[in-house]
Design an enzyme around this catalytic site. Structure first.
Site, PDB file in Angstrom:
ATOM      1  N   SER A 164       0.832  -1.192   0.000  1.00 52.91           N
ATOM      2  CA  SER A 164       0.000   0.000   0.000  1.00 52.91           C
ATOM      3  C   SER A 164       0.878   1.258   0.000  1.00 52.91           C
ATOM      4  CB  SER A 164      -0.964  -0.041   1.186  1.00 52.91           C
ATOM      5  OG  SER A 164      -1.989   0.910   1.048  1.00 52.91           O
ATOM      6  N   ASP A 245      -9.689  -4.644  -5.013  1.00 48.14           N
ATOM      7  CA  ASP A 245      -9.037  -3.510  -4.355  1.00 48.14           C
ATOM      8  C   ASP A 245      -9.316  -2.227  -5.133  1.00 48.14           C
ATOM      9  OD1 ASP A 245      -7.364  -1.801  -2.978  1.00 48.14           O
ATOM     10  OD2 ASP A 245      -5.530  -2.933  -3.364  1.00 48.14           O
ATOM     11  N   HIS A 277      -8.042  -5.306  -0.627  1.00 52.17           N
ATOM     12  CA  HIS A 277      -6.786  -4.653  -0.304  1.00 52.17           C
ATOM     13  C   HIS A 277      -6.088  -5.298   0.895  1.00 52.17           C
ATOM     14  CE1 HIS A 277      -3.951  -1.358  -0.480  1.00 52.17           C
ATOM     15  NE2 HIS A 277      -4.183  -1.033   0.782  1.00 52.17           N
TER      16      HIS A 277
END
Length: 304
Positions: A164, A245, A277
Site C-alpha cells: 500500500s 481492491d 486490499h
C-alpha cells in the site's frame, strides 16, 4: 458555552480529524515486544536508527543452528502501509507477515519505522525511510552499528518490500538508491497492492502532505512524474494487485509506467483473484494468504 470540536469529513473511517487539531486513529493493532517465536524460532529485536526521534525499527532473524557453518543471508527491507498515518513495524500485523517469510526463505528482515502523518506531515515518512536505508547501508563493509546485520546479512542481496503506502515508500527508496550509490545491492522491489496518486487530488493526502497537490503531478506520489525513474536501483520489480481492491488500477498503471520508462529492468505482475486490499495481512492464516507468502518466497529464491 464552548461548542464541541467539529469532525472534518472526507477522511477514511480509520482516521478522525477534528478542527481543533485533535486526531483519533480507530484502526489499531497490538504492539508486540521483541521475542523469539516459539514455533519458528525467529528472533526479533528493536533498534533506534535516528537519535532525533523515538520511532523504532525491528530486525527479524531466522533460527540459527550453532552446528551450521556461518552464512550470510539476503535482507528484506520492509515498509509497512497504512495511508502514511497508521501502522507500525512492531505490531502483530507486521510480525504475522514477516515471521513466516523470514523462517521459510530464509532471510533476515528489517521492518522500518517512520513517523506518521499528520503529526509529522509528509514528506517526513520519505525522509525517515531514506535515513533508515542509509543506516542499513552503513553495514555494507561489515562494520555497521548492529551486530545482527554485520554477522548475518549479505548486503549484496537486498529486497525492498512494501504494501500500500509502504510500496510507494519502497519505490522511492529504490529510486534514491539508484541516484545515490549506497553500497547495497538491491536485487528487486516487491510492491504489494501499491498506493500511488492519480489525476484527481486525494483529499486525505492533501491534508497529510501540506504543499503537495495530492495528485499524480507529485513525483513522490506518482512515478509517472519522477524524472529519475529510469535510475531505479534494481533490475526486477514484482507488482501484486487484488481484484476487488480500489487501488487495483493504480498497480496496473505502475506496471505500465515502468514498462514505458527508460528503466532497463523487468516487471512481473500478479493479481489476487476475488480478494481485497492487503487481505493477507488481516487474515494471515487463510490459504490464500499462505499462498502469497509462498509466492514471495519463490520469487526471492529465484532472484538470489
Amino acid at each position: 458555552m464552548a461548542s464541541s470540536p467539529e469532525l472534518l469529513h472526507d477522511f477514511p473511517p480509520f482516521l478522525r480529524v477534528y478542527n481543533d487539531g485533535r486526531i483519533e486513529r480507530l484502526l489499531t493493532t497490538p504492539r508486540l515486544p521483541p521475542s523469539t517465536d516459539p514455533i519458528t524460532g525467529v528472533q526479533s529485536k528493536d533498534v533506534l536508527i535516528s537519535p532525533d526521534h523515538a520511532t523504532k525499527s525491528r530486525i527479524f532473524l531466522p533460527k540459527i543452528y550453532p552446528e551450521d557453518p556461518p552464512q550470510k543471508l539476503p535482507l528484506i527491507v520492509y515498509i509497512h502501509g497504512g495511508g502514511f498515518c497508521i501502522g507500525s513495524p512492531i505490531n502483530i500485523v507486521t510480525h504475522s507477515f514477516l515471521t513466516p517469510l523470514v523462517s521459510q526463505t530464509p532471510v533476515v528482515a528489517i521492518a522500518v519505522g517512520y513517523r506518521l502523518a499528520p503529526e509529522n506531515p509528509l514528506p517526513t515518512a520519505y525522509h525517515d525511510c531514506w535515513a533508515a536505508f542509509q543506516w542499513i547501508a552503513s553495514h555494507a563493509t561489515g562494520s555497521g552499528p548492529d551486530p545482527w546485520i554485520n554477522d548475518y546479512v549479505d548486503t549484496s542481496r537486498v529486497f525492498l518490500v512494501g504494501e500500500s503506502a509502504g510500496a510507494n515508500l519502497a519505490h522511492y527508496l529504490a529510486v534514491q538508491a539508484g541516484v545515490n550509490k549506497t553500497g547495497l545491492g538491491i536485487q528487486a522491489l516487491i510492491a504489494l497492492h501499491p498506493y500511488f496518486s492519480q489525476k484527481e487530488p486525494d483529499k486525505l493526502i492533501q491534508y497529510l502532505y501540506p504543499g503537495s497537490s495530492g495528485a499524480d503531478d507529485d513525483p513522490k506520489l506518482n512515478p509517472r512524474s519522477d524524472p529519475d525513474i529510469e535510475k531505479m536501483g534494481c533490475s526486477r520489480v514484482l507488482i501484486m494487485v487484488a481484484e476487488k481492491d480500489f487501488l487495483r488500477q493504480r498497480g496496473i498503471d505502475y506496471k505500465e509506467t515502468l514498462k514505458k520508462s527508460n528503466w532497463e529492468g523487468s516487471v512481473e505482475f500478479v493479481e489476487n483473484e476475488g480478494e481485497d486490499h492487503c487481505f493477507y495481512l488481516f487474515n494471515p492464516r487463510s490459504e490464500k494468504a499462505k499462498g502469497v507468502i509462498q509466492m514471495l518466497i519463490t520469487f526471492i529464491n529465484q532472484v538470489i
